[in-house]
Every structure is written in structure tokens, then in C-alpha cells.
Design an enzyme around this catalytic site. Structure first.
Site, mmCIF file in Angstrom:
data_model
loop_
_atom_site.group_PDB
_atom_site.id
_atom_site.type_symbol
_atom_site.label_atom_id
_atom_site.label_comp_id
_atom_site.label_asym_id
_atom_site.label_seq_id
_atom_site.Cartn_x
_atom_site.Cartn_y
_atom_site.Cartn_z
ATOM 1 N N TRP A 39 1.275 -1.425 0.016
ATOM 2 C CA TRP A 39 -0.049 -0.145 -0.308
ATOM 3 C C TRP A 39 0.927 1.308 -0.579
ATOM 4 O O TRP A 39 0.344 2.593 0.044
ATOM 5 C CB TRP A 39 -1.062 0.116 1.228
ATOM 6 C CG TRP A 39 -0.594 -0.318 2.230
ATOM 7 C CD1 TRP A 39 -0.068 0.302 3.059
ATOM 8 C CD2 TRP A 39 -0.426 -2.298 2.849
ATOM 9 N NE1 TRP A 39 0.532 -0.376 4.776
ATOM 10 C CE2 TRP A 39 0.647 -1.954 4.033
ATOM 11 C CE3 TRP A 39 -0.766 -2.848 2.570
ATOM 12 C CZ2 TRP A 39 0.409 -2.955 4.827
ATOM 13 C CZ3 TRP A 39 -0.741 -4.164 3.186
ATOM 14 C CH2 TRP A 39 -0.369 -3.829 4.020
ATOM 15 N N GLU A 51 -5.569 1.395 6.114
ATOM 16 C CA GLU A 51 -6.195 2.288 6.842
ATOM 17 C C GLU A 51 -6.742 0.742 7.333
ATOM 18 O O GLU A 51 -7.007 0.096 8.770
ATOM 19 C CB GLU A 51 -6.350 3.336 7.122
ATOM 20 C CG GLU A 51 -4.602 3.635 5.997
ATOM 21 C CD GLU A 51 -3.199 3.825 7.871
ATOM 22 O OE1 GLU A 51 -4.278 3.225 8.712
ATOM 23 O OE2 GLU A 51 -2.654 3.722 6.928
ATOM 24 N N GLN A 85 -6.459 -3.637 14.086
ATOM 25 C CA GLN A 85 -6.822 -4.731 14.397
ATOM 26 C C GLN A 85 -6.031 -5.510 14.039
ATOM 27 O O GLN A 85 -6.320 -6.696 14.667
ATOM 28 C CB GLN A 85 -8.005 -5.046 14.509
ATOM 29 C CG GLN A 85 -9.095 -3.846 15.037
ATOM 30 C CD GLN A 85 -8.533 -3.734 16.949
ATOM 31 O OE1 GLN A 85 -8.314 -3.956 17.382
ATOM 32 N NE2 GLN A 85 -9.661 -2.770 17.291
ATOM 33 N N THR A 86 -5.208 -5.447 13.017
ATOM 34 C CA THR A 86 -4.781 -6.876 12.195
ATOM 35 C C THR A 86 -3.521 -6.643 12.519
ATOM 36 O O THR A 86 -3.234 -5.576 11.740
ATOM 37 C CB THR A 86 -5.991 -6.511 10.710
ATOM 38 O OG1 THR A 86 -7.136 -7.048 11.222
ATOM 39 C CG2 THR A 86 -5.652 -8.378 10.046
ATOM 40 N N GLY A 113 -11.396 -10.532 10.321
ATOM 41 C CA GLY A 113 -11.716 -10.695 11.227
ATOM 42 C C GLY A 113 -12.595 -9.341 11.412
ATOM 43 O O GLY A 113 -12.740 -8.246 10.509
ATOM 44 N N TYR A 114 -13.430 -8.522 12.505
ATOM 45 C CA TYR A 114 -13.427 -7.454 12.825
ATOM 46 C C TYR A 114 -15.080 -6.745 11.596
ATOM 47 O O TYR A 114 -14.510 -5.947 10.920
ATOM 48 C CB TYR A 114 -12.718 -6.261 13.342
ATOM 49 C CG TYR A 114 -12.010 -6.320 14.258
ATOM 50 C CD1 TYR A 114 -12.895 -6.370 15.726
ATOM 51 C CD2 TYR A 114 -11.176 -7.093 15.001
ATOM 52 C CE1 TYR A 114 -12.380 -6.488 16.767
ATOM 53 C CE2 TYR A 114 -10.245 -7.280 15.587
ATOM 54 C CZ TYR A 114 -10.470 -7.138 16.851
ATOM 55 O OH TYR A 114 -10.289 -7.793 17.741
ATOM 56 N N TYR A 131 -7.883 9.020 13.668
ATOM 57 C CA TYR A 131 -6.493 8.672 13.129
ATOM 58 C C TYR A 131 -6.612 8.239 11.534
ATOM 59 O O TYR A 131 -5.684 9.430 11.253
ATOM 60 C CB TYR A 131 -6.517 7.219 13.995
ATOM 61 C CG TYR A 131 -5.544 6.536 13.329
ATOM 62 C CD1 TYR A 131 -4.143 6.881 13.648
ATOM 63 C CD2 TYR A 131 -6.049 4.776 12.387
ATOM 64 C CE1 TYR A 131 -3.012 5.711 12.535
ATOM 65 C CE2 TYR A 131 -4.594 4.798 12.086
ATOM 66 C CZ TYR A 131 -3.156 4.858 11.751
ATOM 67 O OH TYR A 131 -2.379 4.174 11.407
ATOM 68 N N ASP A 153 -2.038 7.307 16.992
ATOM 69 C CA ASP A 153 -3.174 5.475 17.356
ATOM 70 C C ASP A 153 -1.946 4.832 18.541
ATOM 71 O O ASP A 153 -0.846 6.274 19.112
ATOM 72 C CB ASP A 153 -2.935 4.682 16.236
ATOM 73 C CG ASP A 153 -1.027 4.321 15.702
ATOM 74 O OD1 ASP A 153 -0.179 5.083 16.208
ATOM 75 O OD2 ASP A 153 -1.270 3.540 14.722
ATOM 76 N N CYS A 171 16.077 0.351 22.116
ATOM 77 C CA CYS A 171 16.454 1.402 21.967
ATOM 78 C C CYS A 171 18.230 1.101 21.431
ATOM 79 O O CYS A 171 18.227 2.617 21.071
ATOM 80 C CB CYS A 171 16.432 1.844 23.737
ATOM 81 S SG CYS A 171 14.814 1.640 24.174
ATOM 82 N N CYS A 175 15.707 10.436 24.174
ATOM 83 C CA CYS A 175 13.998 9.813 25.076
ATOM 84 C C CYS A 175 14.070 9.764 26.291
ATOM 85 O O CYS A 175 15.099 9.065 26.683
ATOM 86 C CB CYS A 175 14.233 9.041 24.343
ATOM 87 S SG CYS A 175 12.643 7.544 24.956
HETATM 88 S S1 SF4 Z 1 11.274 5.855 22.127
HETATM 89 FE FE1 SF4 Z 1 12.693 5.476 23.678
HETATM 90 S S2 SF4 Z 1 11.873 3.816 24.720
HETATM 91 FE FE2 SF4 Z 1 11.441 4.349 22.179
HETATM 92 S S3 SF4 Z 1 12.746 2.505 21.797
HETATM 93 FE FE3 SF4 Z 1 13.415 5.294 21.050
HETATM 94 S S4 SF4 Z 1 14.333 5.201 23.404
HETATM 95 FE FE4 SF4 Z 1 13.555 3.356 23.426
#
Ligand code: SF4
Length: 362
Positions: free
Chosen positions: A17, A30, A35-36, A74-75, A113, A131, A192, A201
Site C-alpha cells: 500500500w 488503513e 486491529q490486524t 475479522g472485525y 486517526y 494511534d 533502544c 528519549c
Molecule cells: S522511543 Fe525511547 S523507549 Fe522507544 S525505542 Fe526509542 S529510545 Fe527506546
């Protein structure tokens, strides 16, 4: 947020897509992806687009045909909404999806969404598509102790994404968040060490990735017991259509009885509903018909709010000696099935859209 886009351009998933994208194909993908899992949708998406290439063909479609193409996803309310949405697009927007979220949201089945996803990906409108993935990533990025399902959380994350989304490539930005949430910033054990946002982050820097977002205590999902009967009369199978509203609305099913019935309880049910007495079960009897009951196993289906534990039986009712009197007796039994559903031959049976909950017994 530039590292996120650079990461996406280098690592994005090659999904059908994302090629030759149109507003209509974005909408269909979308809807299927709600849910899939992506891997499941890969098969369905090209088949559906080939059969229904635009809103006008979908608006004219028969529900049974759409359900058949949807079988296994489904759904089914999503399939029904796509049909309603296509009719709405033809009636109000001359068969073309509109560009802005304010108009898209009027189309049945399109929520905030999906309106954001279509507007940004298909029309380059810089609007968020928030989402569960997006909420999880933003809660971690900013160490926000929020509960994902709450409206206030949605509003908070929406306004943060709105500030970050670039005017160029807004669709790629939203898709990058989707891919990051599916591939890297997963609910459990986020990766991470290879995340493009690791340096900025907060949850990562605190070493508390799994503390964000907050988890709501889980409620026990109610469980129902069902007995499924696959009844053959001659070479035909007894099926019935579920009501137009409620769980698995409009789909076909086999005979579904509440509770877990033993072999003798199934015999009793057959005697009360189809056979005149229990002589058909005895090999040495004068009965013109024979009835054979076999267990075909246990199965389980998990809906979003409910679990079904099922026990299935296959039942064959046929004439004993094949004489015309015996065949008449089977015909009388077949006539009694009208109050339970309808008898269909193998070809029609294969063409019906069945509730995926009973897939184990098809
Ligand atoms: S956004 Fe933050 S918590 Fe998520 S994978 Fe990246 S570093 Fe890790």
C-alpha cells in the site's frame, strides 16, 4: 525529529500500500490494518483492490461478496463500514475521497486517526495520525505518565505531534511513527540501542522505558462455552446466518449451542430437533436413517472483549439402505432443518463468508 525521518527513509518496510498510493487505496489499507497484523493484510489488500478498485465499485457491491473477500480478517464491521463509506463518498463527494480531515471524518467508519492518516499520506496535509503506537512513543519520549485509553491522553499527544509534524513529508512522518512503534519501540522490550530517537528519549535516559505509558489494571475477559454442530444431511450441510446486528453480524455459522454438550446431550438435541427418536443411532434398528456423531475437537477464539471455548461435533444423517422409502425419511428430516437454518451443497458452502471464530470447524 529529523533522525526519525532519516531512519524511516533508510529502513521503511516495503509494503504494497506504499506503492502507487491513492486516497482510496490508503483508506482500504488503513481499514484492513486496524486491529490486524501487517503480515495478515498482505494477502487481502491486493485481492480486495483488484475486485473493488474504487469507491463506486465498492458502493455497488453485495455484502456477501465483500464479506467473503474479508473472511479471516475479522472485525467485519470494518467491511460493512467500507461499503457504507463508499456509498457516502459517491453520494457526497462525487466518488472521490476529500482532502481534509474535517471532511474525511464525515465518512462512515473514518475516525480521527484514519482521517489523519489519509490526509497526511495521500494528500500531504500536515495533520497527526495518533494511534496506540504514537501514544506509546510520545509517552516514552517525554516520560509522560499517562493512560493510553483516556481522551485527555489522546489530546495531549495530538497537540505534541501537531507541533512536531513537518510541512514537507507529513505522511512519511506519521508512517515513521507507525514503523518505529511496530519494529523498535514495541510495548515490551523496546530496542533502544538501535532507535533513532534514543539520544532524546527521556524514558531511555532514565532507564524506565516500560514504565511509560501507564498500564491500566487488566479486567478478566469473560469466557463463554459453545458446542458447534457440523450437521451433514446426505451431502448437504446445515448453516445459518447470524442476525444483522451484534457479534459477527451477518456472517454464516454452523449450529451453535450454548454450553459444552456431551455426546448423549447432542443425541438428545438431535432427537428433539431433527430425528423422531433415538433409533437412528443404533446400528441394529428398523430406522430408515442412520445418524453418526463424532467429536471433531476443541477450539478457542478470542474476541477483543470475550473468549469462546468450543467443542465441535460432526454429525452425518443419511438413509440407511438407500431405498426410496429411506430417502423419503431423510427428506422429511431435511424439511425440519428449515426452522434451524438452511441446507447447502458443497459449492455454495465454500462460497459463504463464515465467522472466523468457527474456522477450526469449516
Ligand atoms: S522511543 Fe525511547 S523507549 Fe522507544 S525505542 Fe526509542 S529510545 Fe527506546
Amino acid at each position: 525529529m529529523m533522525p526519525l525521518l532519516s531512519w524511516f527513509w533508510e529502513n521503511h518496510r516495503d509494503l504494497p500500500w506504499r506503492k502507487d498510493r491513492t486516497p482510496y487505496s490508503t483508506w482500504i489499507s488503513e481499514a484492513m490494518l486496524q486491529q490486524t497484523r501487517v503480515a495478515t493484510v498482505l494477502d487481502y489488500y491486493p485481492r480486495f483492490l483488484k475486485r473493488f478498485p474504487d469507491p463506486s465499485s465498492l458502493a455497488k457491491a453485495k455484502e456477501d461478496e465483500v464479506f467473503k473477500l474479508w473472511e479471516g480478517l475479522g472485525y467485519y464491521s470494518r467491511a460493512r463500514n467500507l461499503m457504507k463509506g463508499a456509498a457516502y463518498i459517491c453520494e457526497h463527494f462525487e466518488g472521490k475521497l476529500p482532502e481534509t480531515p474535517d471532511l474525511l471524518i464525515h465518512i462512515p467508519g473514518i475516525g480521527p486517526y484514519m482521517a489523519g492518516a489519509i490526509a497526511s499520506q495521500a494528500f500531504d496535509v500536515p495533520v497527526p495520525a495518533v494511534d496506540g503506537n504514537c501514544i506509546r512513543i510520545y509517552c516514552r519520549l517525554h516520560a509522560l505518565p499517562l493512560v493510553p485509553s483516556e481522551k485527555s491522553t489522546y489530546n495531549e499527544i495530538y497537540s505534541r505531534v501537531e507541533k512536531d509534524i513537518p510541512k514537507d513529508n507529513p505522511g512519511d512522518f506519521n508512517e515513521a511513527l507507525m514503523d518505529l512503534g511496530s519494529l523498535i519501540c514495541t510495548p515490551k522490550s523496546p530496542r533502544c540501542s538501535i532507535c533513532p530517537l534514543a539520544d532524546s528519549c527521556s524514558a531511555n535516559l532514565l532507564g524506565k522505558q516500560e514504565d511509560f505509558p501507564l498500564k491500566k489494571p487488566k479486567k478478566e475477559t469473560p469466557t463463554e462455552e459453545h458446542t458447534i454442530l457440523k450437521i451433514y444431511i446426505g451431502n448437504k450441510i446445515l448453516v445459518r446466518k447470524r442476525p444483522d446486528t451484534g457479534l459477527l453480524a451477518g456472517l454464516f455459522e454452523l449450529i451453535d449451542l450454548p454450553g459444552t454438550l456431551s455426546h448423549s446431550e447432542v443425541e438428545n438435541w438431535l432427537c428433539e430437533n431433527l430425528l423422531s427418536d433415538d433409533s437412528a443411532f443404533a446400528e441394529e434398528s428398523d430406522s430408515a436413517v442412520s445418524a453418526d456423531i463424532r467429536v471433531i475437537g476443541n477450539a478457542r477464539h478470542i474476541f477483543s472483549h470475550l473468549k469462546w471455548n468450543m467443542l465441535g461435533y460432526e454429525i452425518h444423517i443419511d438413509s440407511k439402505a438407500g431405498s426410496s422409502a429411506d430417502t423419503e425419511a431423510v427428506k422429511k428430516i431435511a424439511a425440519k432443518t428449515k426452522k434451524l437454518g438452511k441446507l447447502v451443497g458443497p459449492k455454495e458452502y465454500a462460497s459463504l463468508a463464515f465467522a472466523s471464530a468457527i474456522r477450526a470447524y469449516r
